[in-house]
Design a protein around this motif. Structure first.
Motif, short mmCIF file in Angstrom:
data_model
loop_
_atom_site.label_atom_id
_atom_site.label_comp_id
_atom_site.label_asym_id
_atom_site.label_seq_id
_atom_site.Cartn_x
_atom_site.Cartn_y
_atom_site.Cartn_z
N VAL A 21 0.84 -1.20 0.00
CA VAL A 21 0.00 0.00 0.00
C VAL A 21 0.87 1.25 0.00
O VAL A 21 0.60 2.20 -0.72
N ARG A 22 1.96 1.21 0.75
CA ARG A 22 2.86 2.37 0.80
C ARG A 22 3.53 2.61 -0.54
O ARG A 22 3.85 3.73 -0.91
N ARG A 23 3.79 1.53 -1.31
CA ARG A 23 4.41 1.68 -2.63
C ARG A 23 3.40 2.17 -3.66
O ARG A 23 3.76 2.93 -4.55
N LEU A 24 2.15 1.73 -3.57
CA LEU A 24 1.17 2.08 -4.60
C LEU A 24 0.46 3.40 -4.35
O LEU A 24 -0.08 3.98 -5.29
N THR A 25 0.43 3.88 -3.14
CA THR A 25 -0.30 5.11 -2.83
C THR A 25 0.19 6.31 -3.65
O THR A 25 -0.63 7.01 -4.25
N PRO A 26 1.49 6.58 -3.76
CA PRO A 26 1.92 7.73 -4.58
C PRO A 26 1.54 7.55 -6.05
O PRO A 26 1.15 8.51 -6.71
N PHE A 27 1.61 6.32 -6.57
CA PHE A 27 1.23 6.07 -7.95
C PHE A 27 -0.25 6.35 -8.17
O PHE A 27 -0.62 6.99 -9.15
N VAL A 28 -1.09 5.89 -7.27
CA VAL A 28 -2.54 6.10 -7.41
C VAL A 28 -2.88 7.58 -7.33
O VAL A 28 -3.67 8.09 -8.15
N LEU A 29 -2.29 8.29 -6.39
CA LEU A 29 -2.57 9.73 -6.26
C LEU A 29 -2.09 10.51 -7.48
O LEU A 29 -2.81 11.36 -8.01
N THR A 30 -0.88 10.22 -7.94
CA THR A 30 -0.34 10.90 -9.12
C THR A 30 -1.16 10.58 -10.36
O THR A 30 -1.45 11.47 -11.17
N SER A 31 -1.57 9.34 -10.50
CA SER A 31 -2.38 8.94 -11.65
C SER A 31 -3.75 9.62 -11.64
O SER A 31 -4.25 10.04 -12.69
N ALA A 32 -4.35 9.75 -10.48
CA ALA A 32 -5.65 10.42 -10.38
C ALA A 32 -5.53 11.89 -10.80
O ALA A 32 -6.36 12.40 -11.56
N ILE A 33 -4.49 12.55 -10.32
CA ILE A 33 -4.28 13.96 -10.69
C ILE A 33 -4.00 14.07 -12.18
O ILE A 33 -4.50 14.97 -12.86
N ALA A 34 -3.19 13.15 -12.71
CA ALA A 34 -2.87 13.17 -14.14
C ALA A 34 -4.13 12.95 -14.98
O ALA A 34 -4.32 13.61 -16.01
N MET A 35 -4.99 12.03 -14.57
CA MET A 35 -6.23 11.77 -15.33
C MET A 35 -7.13 13.00 -15.34
O MET A 35 -7.74 13.33 -16.36
N ILE A 36 -7.23 13.68 -14.22
CA ILE A 36 -8.04 14.91 -14.17
C ILE A 36 -7.46 15.94 -15.14
O ILE A 36 -8.18 16.56 -15.92
N PHE A 37 -6.14 16.12 -15.11
CA PHE A 37 -5.48 17.08 -16.00
C PHE A 37 -5.68 16.68 -17.46
O PHE A 37 -5.97 17.52 -18.31
N ILE A 38 -5.52 15.39 -17.75
CA ILE A 38 -5.64 14.91 -19.13
C ILE A 38 -7.04 15.16 -19.68
O ILE A 38 -7.21 15.69 -20.77
N PHE A 39 -8.06 14.77 -18.93
CA PHE A 39 -9.41 14.86 -19.46
C PHE A 39 -10.01 16.26 -19.39
O PHE A 39 -11.07 16.52 -19.97
N GLU A 40 -9.35 17.19 -18.71
CA GLU A 40 -9.77 18.59 -18.74
C GLU A 40 -9.26 19.29 -20.00
O GLU A 40 -9.78 20.33 -20.36
#
Length: 89
Positions: A21-40
């Protein structure tokens, strides 16, 4: 109250303290922000691919770039973990 010899109690590890969970948390947060940026970013844009000029939505180009970055990161992490997993021979 006495415990029986066959009963083993594992210490309960909190969810956010688990290594996976500690390894994947930064990836999930960064990916969520990237997806918001991409689809905007939905405007069309011209992109030069070495020789041809392609007109496509900006979100498509950003999504391709994000996917290539994730792929490169996956290969890098996998290669590094295999290199460290081998012990001295």
């Amino acid at each position: 109250m006495a415990q029986t010899a066959g009963t083993h109690h594992k210490a309960h590890t909190p969810f956010f303290s688990r290594p996976a969970v500690r390894r994947l948390t930064p990836f999930v947060l960064t990916s969520a922000i990237a997806m918001i940026f991409i689809f905007e970013n939905r405007a069309s844009t011209e992109i030069r691919l070495l020789v041809p000029v392609v007109t496509m939505p900006l979100w498509g180009a950003l999504l391709i770039a994000w996917g290539l970055g994730v792929l490169a990161c996956t290969f890098t992490v996998r290669r590094r973990s295999h290199r460290h997993a081998r012990g001295p021979t």
